[in-house]
Every structure is written in structure tokens, then in C-alpha cells.
Design a protein around this motif. Structure first.
Motif, mmCIF file in Angstrom:
data_model
loop_
_atom_site.group_PDB
_atom_site.id
_atom_site.type_symbol
_atom_site.label_atom_id
_atom_site.label_comp_id
_atom_site.label_asym_id
_atom_site.label_seq_id
_atom_site.Cartn_x
_atom_site.Cartn_y
_atom_site.Cartn_z
ATOM 1 N N THR A 118 36.519 45.294 33.332
ATOM 2 C CA THR A 118 35.767 45.977 34.383
ATOM 3 C C THR A 118 34.971 45.006 35.240
ATOM 4 O O THR A 118 34.229 45.432 36.126
ATOM 5 C CB THR A 118 34.799 46.991 33.761
ATOM 6 O OG1 THR A 118 33.939 46.321 32.821
ATOM 7 C CG2 THR A 118 35.564 48.101 33.035
ATOM 8 N N SER A 119 35.125 43.700 34.971
ATOM 9 C CA SER A 119 34.396 42.703 35.758
ATOM 10 C C SER A 119 35.099 41.360 35.661
ATOM 11 O O SER A 119 35.894 41.118 34.741
ATOM 12 C CB SER A 119 32.951 42.556 35.256
ATOM 13 O OG SER A 119 32.938 41.956 33.964
ATOM 14 N N GLU A 120 34.776 40.471 36.600
ATOM 15 C CA GLU A 120 35.330 39.126 36.567
ATOM 16 C C GLU A 120 34.804 38.339 35.367
ATOM 17 O O GLU A 120 35.503 37.483 34.818
ATOM 18 C CB GLU A 120 35.000 38.387 37.864
ATOM 19 C CG GLU A 120 35.702 38.971 39.093
ATOM 20 C CD GLU A 120 35.403 38.173 40.347
ATOM 21 O OE1 GLU A 120 34.652 37.168 40.246
ATOM 22 O OE2 GLU A 120 35.908 38.550 41.418
ATOM 23 N N THR A 121 33.597 38.656 34.949
ATOM 24 C CA THR A 121 33.015 37.979 33.786
ATOM 25 C C THR A 121 33.827 38.262 32.534
ATOM 26 O O THR A 121 34.130 37.358 31.750
ATOM 27 C CB THR A 121 31.560 38.421 33.581
ATOM 28 O OG1 THR A 121 30.806 38.112 34.752
ATOM 29 C CG2 THR A 121 30.944 37.725 32.374
ATOM 30 N N ARG A 122 34.183 39.536 32.357
ATOM 31 C CA ARG A 122 34.995 39.890 31.191
ATOM 32 C C ARG A 122 36.381 39.259 31.263
ATOM 33 O O ARG A 122 36.926 38.828 30.247
ATOM 34 C CB ARG A 122 35.099 41.411 31.076
ATOM 35 C CG ARG A 122 33.853 42.056 30.509
ATOM 36 C CD ARG A 122 34.090 43.504 30.181
ATOM 37 N NE ARG A 122 32.897 44.115 29.601
ATOM 38 C CZ ARG A 122 32.774 45.398 29.338
ATOM 39 N NH1 ARG A 122 33.785 46.228 29.597
ATOM 40 N NH2 ARG A 122 31.664 45.872 28.814
ATOM 41 N N GLU A 123 36.957 39.215 32.448
ATOM 42 C CA GLU A 123 38.272 38.589 32.583
ATOM 43 C C GLU A 123 38.203 37.114 32.206
ATOM 44 O O GLU A 123 39.095 36.594 31.514
ATOM 45 C CB GLU A 123 38.802 38.745 34.008
ATOM 46 C CG GLU A 123 40.169 38.099 34.185
ATOM 47 C CD GLU A 123 40.771 38.318 35.560
ATOM 48 O OE1 GLU A 123 41.611 37.487 35.962
ATOM 49 O OE2 GLU A 123 40.414 39.316 36.212
ATOM 50 N N PRO A 154 39.440 54.850 30.800
ATOM 51 C CA PRO A 154 40.474 54.913 31.838
ATOM 52 C C PRO A 154 41.535 53.841 31.618
ATOM 53 O O PRO A 154 41.259 52.759 31.079
ATOM 54 C CB PRO A 154 39.694 54.670 33.128
ATOM 55 C CG PRO A 154 38.452 53.965 32.710
ATOM 56 C CD PRO A 154 38.115 54.461 31.340
ATOM 57 N N LEU A 155 42.741 54.137 32.048
ATOM 58 C CA LEU A 155 43.857 53.222 31.836
ATOM 59 C C LEU A 155 43.817 51.948 32.693
ATOM 60 O O LEU A 155 44.170 50.876 32.203
ATOM 61 C CB LEU A 155 45.178 53.954 32.061
ATOM 62 C CG LEU A 155 45.762 54.667 30.836
ATOM 63 C CD1 LEU A 155 46.922 55.559 31.247
ATOM 64 C CD2 LEU A 155 46.225 53.647 29.803
ATOM 65 N N PRO A 156 43.442 52.002 33.970
ATOM 66 C CA PRO A 156 43.551 50.796 34.813
ATOM 67 C C PRO A 156 42.891 49.546 34.241
ATOM 68 O O PRO A 156 43.532 48.480 34.222
ATOM 69 C CB PRO A 156 42.915 51.235 36.133
ATOM 70 C CG PRO A 156 43.198 52.706 36.194
ATOM 71 C CD PRO A 156 43.063 53.188 34.783
ATOM 72 N N PRO A 157 41.639 49.575 33.722
ATOM 73 C CA PRO A 157 41.073 48.336 33.173
ATOM 74 C C PRO A 157 41.779 47.865 31.899
ATOM 75 O O PRO A 157 41.840 46.660 31.633
ATOM 76 C CB PRO A 157 39.607 48.701 32.892
ATOM 77 C CG PRO A 157 39.567 50.182 32.832
ATOM 78 C CD PRO A 157 40.634 50.660 33.752
ATOM 79 N N LEU A 158 42.342 48.803 31.135
ATOM 80 C CA LEU A 158 43.128 48.420 29.965
ATOM 81 C C LEU A 158 44.445 47.778 30.388
ATOM 82 O O LEU A 158 44.909 46.810 29.770
ATOM 83 C CB LEU A 158 43.412 49.642 29.093
ATOM 84 C CG LEU A 158 42.205 50.362 28.488
ATOM 85 C CD1 LEU A 158 42.679 51.590 27.709
ATOM 86 C CD2 LEU A 158 41.403 49.443 27.591
ATOM 87 N N MET A 159 45.040 48.303 31.450
ATOM 88 C CA MET A 159 46.299 47.738 31.948
ATOM 89 C C MET A 159 46.096 46.333 32.497
ATOM 90 O O MET A 159 46.938 45.455 32.300
ATOM 91 C CB MET A 159 46.883 48.671 33.019
ATOM 92 C CG MET A 159 47.328 50.028 32.471
ATOM 93 S SD MET A 159 47.762 51.235 33.760
ATOM 94 C CE MET A 159 49.199 50.448 34.477
ATOM 95 N N ARG A 160 44.966 46.102 33.167
ATOM 96 C CA ARG A 160 44.693 44.756 33.675
ATOM 97 C C ARG A 160 44.568 43.765 32.528
ATOM 98 O O ARG A 160 45.103 42.649 32.589
ATOM 99 C CB ARG A 160 43.421 44.767 34.515
ATOM 100 C CG ARG A 160 43.597 45.380 35.892
ATOM 101 C CD ARG A 160 42.430 45.054 36.810
ATOM 102 N NE ARG A 160 41.202 45.730 36.403
ATOM 103 C CZ ARG A 160 40.859 46.950 36.794
ATOM 104 N NH1 ARG A 160 41.673 47.646 37.579
ATOM 105 N NH2 ARG A 160 39.726 47.494 36.396
#
Length: 416
Positions: A118-123, A154-160
Motif C-alpha cells: 500500500t506504499s512505496e516504503t512497504r515495496e 482488497p486484491l490489488p495491493p496483494l497482486m502487486r
């Protein structure tokens, strides 16, 4: 002379330690029978959430992880604690990985919030974790987001996150564990963000069955939820089930502490396997509220291990005579059981051995008939019940089953 011998022993120990850590990275795949394959070898995952500390000891002073491996365990669910990943957590994971590689085990690090981007930090944190451990020989799989359907994630952040995991590390699967909630339809939506799916179910409590919303309140909930997850998986993903040591429903204020007995843990283990599970994780050995004062000092529930869980693991573990059946395809033999409504069973063929795993759900003690065995299957053993044997005639035999009882049969037949 003593100095020379001591120096030689130290060098040998250093070499052994170093060789374990410089071994080739593990390559983990899933075959057409939905069996995990690590470096070309079929593996039935048997793990713990969470295991003893990486340098932890048993009450006898032996290596804790070595004790698990010696019993036949294969996996450790490691990873971030509730406070998430940090430099200290990364270092502890390194210790787990190194120890796992020494003892022939494999880690499944829980990515926690970093599996839901959900954020660039987590990525950035996810990439850091993946790049640090993806080539470690002690890595077996990644554990993704926990119970996402129940949390309505929600699926989108899991898919990323899943996309990044597979790009950086295509050699290790992602495991997704659901709560005992939802429907086949609502749970299967999350199949696109994992390679292995499963559920946790802990039916031993006062009153019984409070972990589930189903009308069934018995320990056969394990079979009910395993079958549900098999439907969710649609024959495309392996199913791994998470079974009970201890959990919040027997630990929180106002709850009464209750553990599975050996017979209950054994039944739940086999019922999950019989209904299709290709891996098992045992939850709650690290819960301090469930530990004796002695165990608390050692960081794991060794009392439960010795009294209940080790005997179960020895039956299904990597050193067991049953283990080849656990990584074999489901047999197509037309074996049937008659005489009781609550019987569940599966058939596996491994080399010249025909295995039948069978258990009885709730109900009366009953004598049942097995039929459909090959004519060559005549005299078999009841595994783990020596000296009991079984005579089959014309492809049939009979045996007794009490409620929640398990029998494992092995017949020697020519391979088909």
C-alpha cells in the motif's frame, strides 16, 4: 597433540557450518500431483508456527531445531513478529535460515504487511527481504498475507506484492492461509495471489468448536475445512492445513486452557491428509501462556512436544515408513468402505506398497468392510499398531473403527 586435535575439530566444524551456508540455493516447484518438490526431491511440508528459537535448546540441552528435524519435520514458519520487519528481525531470520540449512529444514518466512503493498516504503522493504533470502538454501516458501478474506483485504495491493515476489524470486512458492470463514467463492478470489492455499482450524476448546461458525462442533471440523479448501483450490493449488497446539481461544482472558490429546492430534493430522492436504503446519508452540515455567525459559512448548506432537510427527515425518505415501499421487484403485457412514479414507501407491489411510468421524464403534483391493493384496500390516496384521481375500478385508480412530494399512503388491 591435544591442541592439534582440538584445532582439527574446530576446522571440521567450521567447514561443516560453512558448507551448509554455501550450498546451492533451493529451487522449489509444485508437480502435477500438487506435491512440493525441493531440489528435485518430493517433500511433505511438516512445520511449526513458530518454531523454537534458532539457537534454542530442548530440556535435555539438545538443539531445538535439530530435535524437530530428527523426528521428521521438514518446515519452519518463521518471519516477522507482530511489530513487523526490522533490522533485528532480518538478523533473526538469517539465523533461522542458517540453522534450517544445517538440519535439512526449510523456512517459510511470514512477509506480514509487506505482502500487501500500500506504499512505496512497504515495496522497498519487500524487495529488501526477497533479495536478502531468495538464494538461501534454507528457504522453502514465502508466507503471504494472513487470512485476507476474513480481513476483507482488497486484491490489488496483494497482486502487486505477488507480482514482485515472482519477478524477484520465481523459485519459491507463496503460501496463503485463510481463517475458517467465508465461502468457496469468496475464498477462491484470492487464488491469483498464491501458489499454495490452506486454512487454520483449531477445534479443541471449551466449549468445543468455537473457532468455527459451522454447526459441527467436533474435531472432524478439520476434515470439513480441508474439503472446503480442496474446493477452493480447484485442483490447481496444493492445500496445506494449519492445526492446533494452542491458540487465542484457549489462552485469552476468560478462556480455559485446553490442549489436544495424542489421539485427537493424531486424528486431526490424518483426517487432513485423508481429505487432500499436501502439507501441515502446527500452530501455537511458541505461545507463552500455554507453556510451563520450564518451557517458557526455553522459548517453546517442549512438554506438549514430548507428550503429544513428537509421536504424531514420527508417524508422518520424513523418516517414517508412511512418508513415501504422503508424497505419492492419489491412487485410482476403486477401494470402497461400507458399514459406517462416518468413514473417510484415501489410497496411495508407493513402489510395491499399497497404503490405505482411514479414519472414523463421530458415531458408533463399527466393523467396516474395505473392498476393491488388487487380488495380489493379501496380507498387510496395520502400520504403527504392531503386531496387528490384516488378511485380505478377494480384494476385501474388515476392521473395527471407534469414533475418531485412525488405522493405516500397508499391503505389498506388484507395481501397476
Amino acid at each position: 597433540m591435544r591442541f592439534v586435535i582440538l584445532r582439527s575439530l574446530c576446522l571440521a566444524a567450521t567447514w561443516l557450518f560453512g558448507s551448509a551456508l554455501t550450498a546451492a540455493a533451493s529451487v522449489v516447484t509444485i508437480d502435477s500431483d500438487l506435491v512440493l518438490v525441493i531440489n528435485g526431491q518430493k517433500v511433505f511440508p511438516i512445520g511449526f508456527t513458530t518454531p523454537p528459537p534458532p539457537d534454542g535448546k530442548t530440556p535435555e540441552g539438545k538443539s531445538g531445531l535439530g530435535e524437530l528435524a530428527a523426528a521428521g519435520a521438514t518446515f519452519l514458519r518463521t518471519g516477522a513478529p507482530e511489530e513487523g520487519w526490522s533490522d533485528a528481525t532480518l538478523q533473526r531470520e538469517q539465523q533461522y535460515m542458517d540453522a534450517a540449512a544445517r538440519y535439512g529444514l526449510h523456512c517459510m518466512p511470514y512477509l506480514r504487511e509487506d505482502a500487501c503493498l500500500t506504499s512505496e516504503t512497504r515495496e522497498a522493504q519487500l524487495r529488501k527481504i526477497l533479495n536478502r533470502f531468495k538464494d538461501h538454501p534454507g528457504l522453502g516458501a514465502w508466507k503471504g498475507d494472513d487470512e485476507p478474506e476474513w480481513a476483507k483485504t482488497p486484491l490489488p495491493p496483494l497482486m502487486r506484492a505477488y507480482k514482485i515476489i515472482k519477478e524477484i524470486d520465481p523459485n519459491h512458492p507463496v503460501v496463503l492461509i485463510h481463517a475458517p470463514r467465508g465461502t468457496v467463492e469468496s475464498l477462491s478470489r484470492y487464488n491469483i495471489v498464491c501458489d499454495v492455499v490452506g486454512a487454520d482450524i483449531y477445534p479443541i476448546s471449551y466449549p468445543p468448536g468455537i473457532h468455527s461458525l459451522l454447526t459441527n462442533r467436533n474435531i472432524s471440523l478439520v476434515g470439513d475445512y480441508t474439503r472446503t479448501m480442496m474446493e477452493v483450490a480447484e485442483g490447481k493449488l496444493p492445500v496445506w492445513m494449519v492445526l492446533q497446539i494452542s491458540w487465542s481461544g484457549v489462552l485469552n482472558p476468560g478462556k480455559t486452557l485446553r490442549f489436544p490429546t495424542f489421539a485427537e492430534e493424531r486424528f486431526m493430522t490424518y483426517e487432513a491428509i485423508i481429505n487432500g492436504a499436501r502439507g501441515l503446519i502446527y500452530f501455537g508452540g511458541n505461545n507463552e501462556k500455554a507453556m510451563s515455567p520450564t518451557d517458557r525459559k526455553l522459548g517453546w512448548n517442549w512438554t506438549f512436544w514430548k507428550r503429544v506432537l513428537r509421536p504424531v510427527i514420527e508417524e508422518i515425518g520424513s523418516k517414517s515408513p508412511l512418508y513415501p505415501a504422503l508424497v505419492a499421487p492419489t491412487s485410482t484403485l476403486p477401494v470402497k468402505v461400507s458399514g459406517a457412514d462416518g468413514m473417510e479414507w484415501c489410497v496411495r501407491e508407493a513402489g510395491n506398497d499399497l497404503f490405505i489411510l482411514a479414519c472414523q468421524r463421530e458415531g458408533a464403534t463399527t466393523k467396516v468392510e474395505f473392498s476393491g483391493l488388487p487380488a495380489a493384496a493379501e496380507k498387510g500390516e496395520v502400520v504403527f499398531e504392531s503386531p496387528r496384521t490384516m488378511e485380505a481375500r478377494g480384494g476385501k478385508f474388515t476392521d473395527w473403527f471407534a469414533p475418531h480412530e485412525v488405522h493405516v494399512y500397508r499391503f505389498r503388491v506388484a507395481p501397476r
